[in-house]
Write an enzyme that holds these catalytic residues in place. Structure first.
Site, PDB file in Angstrom:
ATOM      1  N   HIS A 266       3.847  -3.959  -3.074  1.00  0.00           N
ATOM      2  CA  HIS A 266       4.048  -3.038  -1.945  1.00  0.00           C
ATOM      3  C   HIS A 266       5.092  -1.972  -2.290  1.00  0.00           C
ATOM      4  O   HIS A 266       4.810  -0.769  -2.260  1.00  0.00           O
ATOM      5  CB  HIS A 266       4.483  -3.829  -0.701  1.00  0.00           C
ATOM      6  CG  HIS A 266       4.671  -2.977   0.521  1.00  0.00           C
ATOM      7  ND1 HIS A 266       3.725  -2.894   1.515  1.00  0.00           N
ATOM      8  CD2 HIS A 266       5.682  -2.150   0.889  1.00  0.00           C
ATOM      9  CE1 HIS A 266       4.155  -2.049   2.452  1.00  0.00           C
ATOM     10  NE2 HIS A 266       5.339  -1.585   2.093  1.00  0.00           N
ATOM     11  N   GLU A 267       6.277  -2.422  -2.653  1.00  0.00           N
ATOM     12  CA  GLU A 267       7.344  -1.456  -2.968  1.00  0.00           C
ATOM     13  C   GLU A 267       6.983  -0.681  -4.243  1.00  0.00           C
ATOM     14  O   GLU A 267       7.288   0.499  -4.363  1.00  0.00           O
ATOM     15  CB  GLU A 267       8.701  -2.153  -3.103  1.00  0.00           C
ATOM     16  CG  GLU A 267       9.152  -2.934  -1.861  1.00  0.00           C
ATOM     17  CD  GLU A 267       9.167  -2.124  -0.557  1.00  0.00           C
ATOM     18  OE1 GLU A 267       9.331  -0.896  -0.627  1.00  0.00           O
ATOM     19  OE2 GLU A 267       8.999  -2.736   0.515  1.00  0.00           O
ATOM     20  N   HIS A 270       4.910   2.245  -3.236  1.00  0.00           N
ATOM     21  CA  HIS A 270       5.742   3.362  -2.758  1.00  0.00           C
ATOM     22  C   HIS A 270       6.343   4.097  -3.957  1.00  0.00           C
ATOM     23  O   HIS A 270       6.367   5.326  -4.014  1.00  0.00           O
ATOM     24  CB  HIS A 270       6.901   2.831  -1.905  1.00  0.00           C
ATOM     25  CG  HIS A 270       6.528   2.469  -0.489  1.00  0.00           C
ATOM     26  ND1 HIS A 270       5.960   3.357   0.381  1.00  0.00           N
ATOM     27  CD2 HIS A 270       6.681   1.309   0.211  1.00  0.00           C
ATOM     28  CE1 HIS A 270       5.772   2.761   1.573  1.00  0.00           C
ATOM     29  NE2 HIS A 270       6.195   1.520   1.487  1.00  0.00           N
ATOM     30  N   GLU A 296       2.960   4.766   3.226  1.00  0.00           N
ATOM     31  CA  GLU A 296       2.560   3.383   3.468  1.00  0.00           C
ATOM     32  C   GLU A 296       1.135   3.133   2.961  1.00  0.00           C
ATOM     33  O   GLU A 296       0.796   2.004   2.593  1.00  0.00           O
ATOM     34  CB  GLU A 296       2.689   3.063   4.963  1.00  0.00           C
ATOM     35  CG  GLU A 296       2.611   1.590   5.323  1.00  0.00           C
ATOM     36  CD  GLU A 296       3.825   0.756   4.884  1.00  0.00           C
ATOM     37  OE1 GLU A 296       4.793   1.296   4.318  1.00  0.00           O
ATOM     38  OE2 GLU A 296       3.775  -0.472   5.107  1.00  0.00           O
TER      39      GLU A 296
HETATM   40 MG    MG Z   1       6.389   0.107   3.228  1.00  0.00          MG
END
Ligand code: MG
Length: 500
Positions: A266-267, A270, A296
């Site tokens: 997830h990170e 980003h 996101e």
């Molecule tokens: Mg996020």
């Protein structure tokens, strides 16, 4: 970058200081979350307040304002120059239209609200937080009034996080999305697979191994460790300290080996966005991702569309079993795939699965929109929260700590932020649909050769930074506006084969 307009070139030169101050502020924030000794919080608060004041002064600096005005009047700008002027006018709106006393009051009141929220959550007592929340609502309504709006004050707040998004658009999206999701959830709950749900074993998963696996998946997806690092923090986040310094954090739970893998992806998603922006845009108003929703979409794409796919779990199974030979002795790729994708209505948003996650957001959107419009009194919030939990998820929290007090956002005064989480999921599915028309996504994941996927994202999304507004970007890539049906279709395809 080359400029056709002297005014825009001068403007970007002046903006550079704002950009650098922003990164210094972000570095203070990163250090606060990763390293700060317990007694240093007052020192850090005054350091952050000082930098915030400098940034506010730069935005209001007369020469800067004059240059922005001159650039805004120019007729013959290139697309890049137009985007620069648009982005600066959008960001400056807050500083130019909201009175400085209100910004200062907001900053002080939200610091106090955060402390009250933490105490309220610890004691599971909403009444401690209620007066502070009422203040946050009141200040946000004033901010909306100063910024200006057509129909709904909530629009002015949404626009801060997702430029151009409106409450009526959100309502239409959530109506379609919640209907589709609730129907799927009802069907899932009737299946044998759901009734015989798997319980994760109480085994211990060594933290050093979890860290090594997180490093492994980050290298796999293409995260550049020479231009970033991964540390530990209570709540994982990504921070942008410059083109060559995009940092992420993770957290490790000894009884849950899946979470830290998913956080890394997830990170990492980003971070890949930020690491892929055209270098020419560094320290200009085109640097960085264009909105929270698009950002996101990149994190959720890698976490869910890739990380929780059958192909990826297949690919990583041998590695996981090598790290945890005893703990996963009974598991194969099939059972691991189920463990990565368990559906279960739960009380806590950040622990929610892909199917139920957006229902948590829908209820937050409805409640905060009603608060800002004066249709809901703060004191009635816990009761309304529980009512909506019952309606959407079929479960009700035992106390406010696991209900209305669970998220930090409202204590920070952030209203209009929550919908961007759902937008991310929807954009991710819509982008992935477009990607599948051009490249063999499953084939790439199956072999762990993810470079082709990253190249597609770089080409279509990352390199553009903040040149295109979210709505323009979605239209360019998918030839359509935002449409929740891609996500609903994706969920149905995936979970109907998992839950039989
Ligand atoms: Mg996020």
């Amino acid at each position: 970058m080359r400029y056709s307009s002297k005014a825009v070139e001068k403007l970007v030169g002046k903006y550079q200081e704002i950009s650098i101050l922003g990164k210094i502020s972000a570095l203070l924030g990163w250090d606060l979350n990763v390293n700060l000794p317990p007694l240093a919080s007052d020192n850090r608060a005054s350091q952050e307040a000082f930098v915030t004041k400098l940034i506010s002064q730069r935005w209001k600096d007369e020469a800067f304002v004059d240059t922005l005005r001159a650039a805004s009047k120019e007729k013959k700008l290139t697309d890049h120059e137009k985007a620069i002027v648009r982005n600066l006018n959008h960001a400056a709106k807050y500083y130019h239209k909201v009175p400085e006393e209100l910004i200062v009051e907001f900053s002080k009141a939200s610091s106090r609200a955060f402390v009250a929220w933490r105490a309220a959550r610890e004691k599971a007592d909403f009444s401690i937080f209620a007066p502070h929340l009422a203040k946050m609502v009141q200040i946000n309504r004033l901010i909306a009034k100063h910024i200006g709006y057509k129909n709904n004050p909530y629009d002015a707040l949404l626009d801060i996080y997702e430029p151009g998004l409106t409450a009526s658009e959100c309502k239409a999206v959530f109506a379609k999305l919640t209907a589709g999701t609730r129907q799927l959830l009802t069907e899932i709950k009737k299946t044998q697979t759901y009734k015989k749900s798997i319980i994760l074993p109480e085994a211990e998963y060594a933290l050093e191994s979890q860290k090594k696996i997180a490093d492994f998946v980050l290298n796999k997806i293409g995260y550049d460790f020479k231009a970033g690092r991964m540390d530990v923090s209570a709540h994982p986040f990504t921070t942008e300290l410059g083109r060559g310094d995009i940092r992420i954090t993770n957290r490790y739970d000894p009884h849950n080996f899946i979470e830290s893998i998913m956080v890394a992806m997830h990170e990492g998603g980003h971070a890949l966005y930020e690491q892929g922006v055209d270098e020419e845009y560094s320290d200009t108003p085109l640097e960085g991702g264009v909105s929270l929703g698009i950002h996101e979409s990149q994190s959720r794409f890698w976490e869910n569309q890739v990380g929780r796919s059958r192909e990826f779990v297949n690919y990583i199974t041998a590695t996981l079993k090598a790290f945890y030979p005893e703990q996963l002795a009974e598991d194969d790729a099939r059972t691991l795939y189920q463990k990565f994708n368990q559906v279960r209505p739960s009380l806590i948003r950040v622990e929610a699965d892909e199917v139920t996650y957006n229902l948590h957001i829908a209820l937050r959107f409805e409640l905060e929109e009603a608060l800002i419009n004066g249709k809901l009194d703060v004191n009635d919030l816990p009761k309304e929260w529980n009512k909506k939990m019952k309606k959407y998820l079929g479960i009700v929290p035992q106390n406010d700590a696991e209900g209305v007090l669970q998220d930090v956002h409202w204590s920070n005064g952030a209203f209009g932020y929550f919908p961007t989480y759902t937008l991310g999921n929807l954009y991710a599915a819509q982008f992935c649909h477009a990607m599948r028309k051009e490249i063999d996504v499953d084939g790439a994941i199956k072999t762990g050769e993810l470079g082709i996927i990253l190249s597609w994202l770089r080409e279509n999304i990352h390199r553009h930074g903040s040149v295109y507004l979210p709505s323009e970007l979605v239209l360019r890539i998918t030839k359509k506006g935002l449409d929740p049906s891609y996500f609903i279709k994706y969920l149905n395809q995936k979970y109907k084969s998992l839950y039989v």
